[in-house]
Design a protein around this motif. Structure first.
Motif, short mmCIF file in Angstrom:
data_model
loop_
_atom_site.label_atom_id
_atom_site.label_comp_id
_atom_site.label_asym_id
_atom_site.label_seq_id
_atom_site.Cartn_x
_atom_site.Cartn_y
_atom_site.Cartn_z
N ALA A 153 -101.29 -9.34 -42.50
CA ALA A 153 -99.56 -9.67 -42.34
C ALA A 153 -99.49 -9.29 -40.49
O ALA A 153 -100.93 -8.12 -40.31
CB ALA A 153 -98.98 -8.54 -42.69
N LEU A 154 -98.16 -9.91 -39.82
CA LEU A 154 -97.74 -9.67 -39.14
C LEU A 154 -97.03 -8.60 -39.00
O LEU A 154 -96.28 -9.34 -39.51
CB LEU A 154 -97.49 -11.00 -38.05
N VAL A 155 -96.89 -7.72 -38.17
CA VAL A 155 -96.28 -6.77 -38.12
C VAL A 155 -95.81 -6.62 -36.70
O VAL A 155 -96.53 -6.18 -35.19
CB VAL A 155 -96.73 -5.15 -37.90
N ASP A 156 -94.46 -6.84 -35.86
CA ASP A 156 -94.31 -6.87 -34.43
C ASP A 156 -93.43 -5.17 -34.69
O ASP A 156 -92.30 -5.78 -34.88
CB ASP A 156 -93.49 -8.02 -33.96
N LEU A 157 -94.00 -4.92 -33.83
CA LEU A 157 -92.44 -3.44 -32.99
C LEU A 157 -92.02 -3.64 -31.78
O LEU A 157 -92.63 -3.99 -30.72
CB LEU A 157 -93.29 -2.31 -33.06
N TRP A 158 -90.86 -3.46 -31.28
CA TRP A 158 -90.35 -3.39 -30.22
C TRP A 158 -89.07 -2.78 -30.33
O TRP A 158 -88.70 -2.06 -31.53
CB TRP A 158 -89.75 -5.10 -29.72
N HIS A 159 -88.59 -1.86 -29.04
CA HIS A 159 -88.06 -0.78 -28.98
C HIS A 159 -87.68 -0.25 -27.57
O HIS A 159 -88.28 -0.74 -26.60
CB HIS A 159 -88.67 0.23 -30.09
N ALA A 160 -86.47 0.84 -27.33
CA ALA A 160 -86.14 1.20 -26.26
C ALA A 160 -87.54 2.23 -25.22
O ALA A 160 -88.22 2.42 -26.53
CB ALA A 160 -85.02 2.29 -26.18
N ASP A 161 -87.11 2.38 -24.27
CA ASP A 161 -87.79 3.32 -23.53
C ASP A 161 -87.70 4.80 -23.66
O ASP A 161 -86.16 5.27 -24.29
CB ASP A 161 -88.48 2.49 -22.15
N ASP A 162 -87.70 5.54 -23.20
CA ASP A 162 -87.48 6.96 -23.33
C ASP A 162 -86.21 7.24 -23.17
O ASP A 162 -85.22 8.00 -22.95
CB ASP A 162 -88.32 8.33 -22.89
N LYS A 163 -85.79 6.54 -21.81
CA LYS A 163 -84.46 6.11 -21.39
C LYS A 163 -83.07 6.02 -22.27
O LYS A 163 -81.61 5.39 -21.82
CB LYS A 163 -84.39 6.10 -19.92
N GLY A 164 -83.32 4.67 -23.65
CA GLY A 164 -82.97 3.83 -23.62
C GLY A 164 -82.84 3.02 -23.86
O GLY A 164 -81.50 2.47 -23.82
N VAL A 165 -84.01 2.41 -22.73
CA VAL A 165 -83.47 1.06 -22.07
C VAL A 165 -84.36 -0.38 -23.29
O VAL A 165 -85.68 0.23 -22.78
CB VAL A 165 -83.35 1.18 -20.44
N TYR A 166 -84.46 -1.44 -22.94
CA TYR A 166 -85.26 -2.85 -23.74
C TYR A 166 -85.34 -2.72 -22.07
O TYR A 166 -85.01 -3.59 -20.49
CB TYR A 166 -84.31 -3.36 -24.36
N ASP A 167 -86.74 -3.34 -22.19
CA ASP A 167 -87.57 -4.22 -21.32
C ASP A 167 -86.93 -5.31 -21.83
O ASP A 167 -88.22 -6.04 -22.79
CB ASP A 167 -88.68 -4.58 -20.93
N ASN A 168 -85.92 -6.28 -21.43
CA ASN A 168 -85.52 -7.81 -21.42
C ASN A 168 -85.96 -8.93 -20.51
O ASN A 168 -86.18 -10.34 -20.65
CB ASN A 168 -84.52 -7.63 -21.74
N LYS A 169 -87.37 -8.70 -19.32
CA LYS A 169 -87.36 -9.75 -19.11
C LYS A 169 -89.17 -9.75 -18.79
O LYS A 169 -89.79 -10.41 -19.11
CB LYS A 169 -87.27 -8.81 -17.63
N GLY A 170 -89.32 -7.80 -19.16
CA GLY A 170 -90.78 -8.55 -19.52
C GLY A 170 -90.74 -8.57 -20.96
O GLY A 170 -90.39 -8.30 -21.92
N PHE A 171 -92.62 -7.32 -21.18
CA PHE A 171 -92.84 -7.68 -22.60
C PHE A 171 -92.65 -5.72 -23.06
O PHE A 171 -94.17 -5.43 -23.49
CB PHE A 171 -94.00 -7.91 -23.35
N GLY A 172 -92.73 -5.13 -22.01
CA GLY A 172 -92.28 -3.68 -22.23
C GLY A 172 -92.13 -2.60 -23.12
O GLY A 172 -90.78 -3.59 -23.94
N LEU A 173 -92.79 -2.36 -23.90
CA LEU A 173 -92.73 -1.35 -24.96
C LEU A 173 -92.01 -2.74 -26.64
O LEU A 173 -92.04 -2.29 -27.50
CB LEU A 173 -91.49 -0.65 -25.13
#
Ligand SMILES: [Fe+2]
Length: 206
Positions: free
Chosen positions: A101-121
């Motif tokens: 099964a594929l499990v994909d995780l994405w979330h904000a960093d420790d400051k509550g910010v998403y990396d929308n330019k790259g693939f951080g976190l």
């Protein structure tokens, strides 16, 4: 807020060949990490759940990006925050483990910010033969309007995608977040210098 709809849906079918190409059979680090985790925290007997309710679906939110990297450790260079090991099983309603099964995780960093330019976190893994998945990541920060959460997609090979979110226990904002669902709260414990979060995903499959 941006639209909740994603212009490039995740829901394309993932073929066996594609999984081979992404190296899902060679995720040795994932398997080792999973073994260690489960040795510390034994799984509940699966015979107790003959007719499990599927995991509740939730909105994708505006920050999903398709084609995340295939990796179990999202803590890339420059990422701060409290380490978290997030793991669990992917099961069917009858508690059969879902392999690959594929499990994909994405979330904000420790400051509550998403990396929308790259693939951080952001990253995805494939479950092993026992249906196990595991990520090494961090505790996400808070951002306005939401309680603390992870975003998740899970998909058995060739089946529909489940999109959901995982929540943390004992968070003050859980009470005021309209998306919060008690059924989606992870079991969270402390292990040495990291948090150990567990959630078993049940897909709507027999
Ligand atoms: Fe979010």
């Amino acid at each position: 807020m941006m639209s909740e709809r994603n212009p490039m849906p995740f829901g394309r079918k993932v073929s066996r060949r594609q999984m081979l190409a992404t190296g899902s059979f060679a995720a040795g680090g994932l398997l080792i990490a999973g073994d260690k985790l489960h040795a510390q925290q034994p799984l509940a007997a699966t015979s107790a759940c003959d007719d499990h309710e599927p995991t509740v679906a939730e909105t994708e939110g505006p920050y999903f990006k398709p084609h995340s990297p295939h990796r179990a450790d999202l803590r890339t260079a420059g990422i701060g925050g409290r380490p978290v090991e997030l793991s669990g099983l992917v099961l069917t309603r009858s508690c059969r483990p879902v392999h690959r099964a594929l499990v994909d995780l994405w979330h904000a960093d420790d400051k509550g910010v998403y990396d929308n330019k790259g693939f951080g976190l952001r990253g995805h893994v494939f479950t092993d033969a026992d249906g196990r998945y595991a990520f090494h990541t961090i505790l996400p920060g808070l951002y306005p309007g939401r309680t603390r959460h992870y975003h998740i997609k899970a998909q058995a090979p060739g089946e529909a995608v489940l999109t959901t979110q995982f929540y943390f226990p004992n968070e003050e904002r859980n009470r005021n977040d309209g998306l919060f669902r008690r059924e989606l709260v992870m079991r969270v414990g402390t292990a040495q210098d990291f948090l150990q979060a567990r959630f078993d995903i049940v897909l709507d499959l027999a």
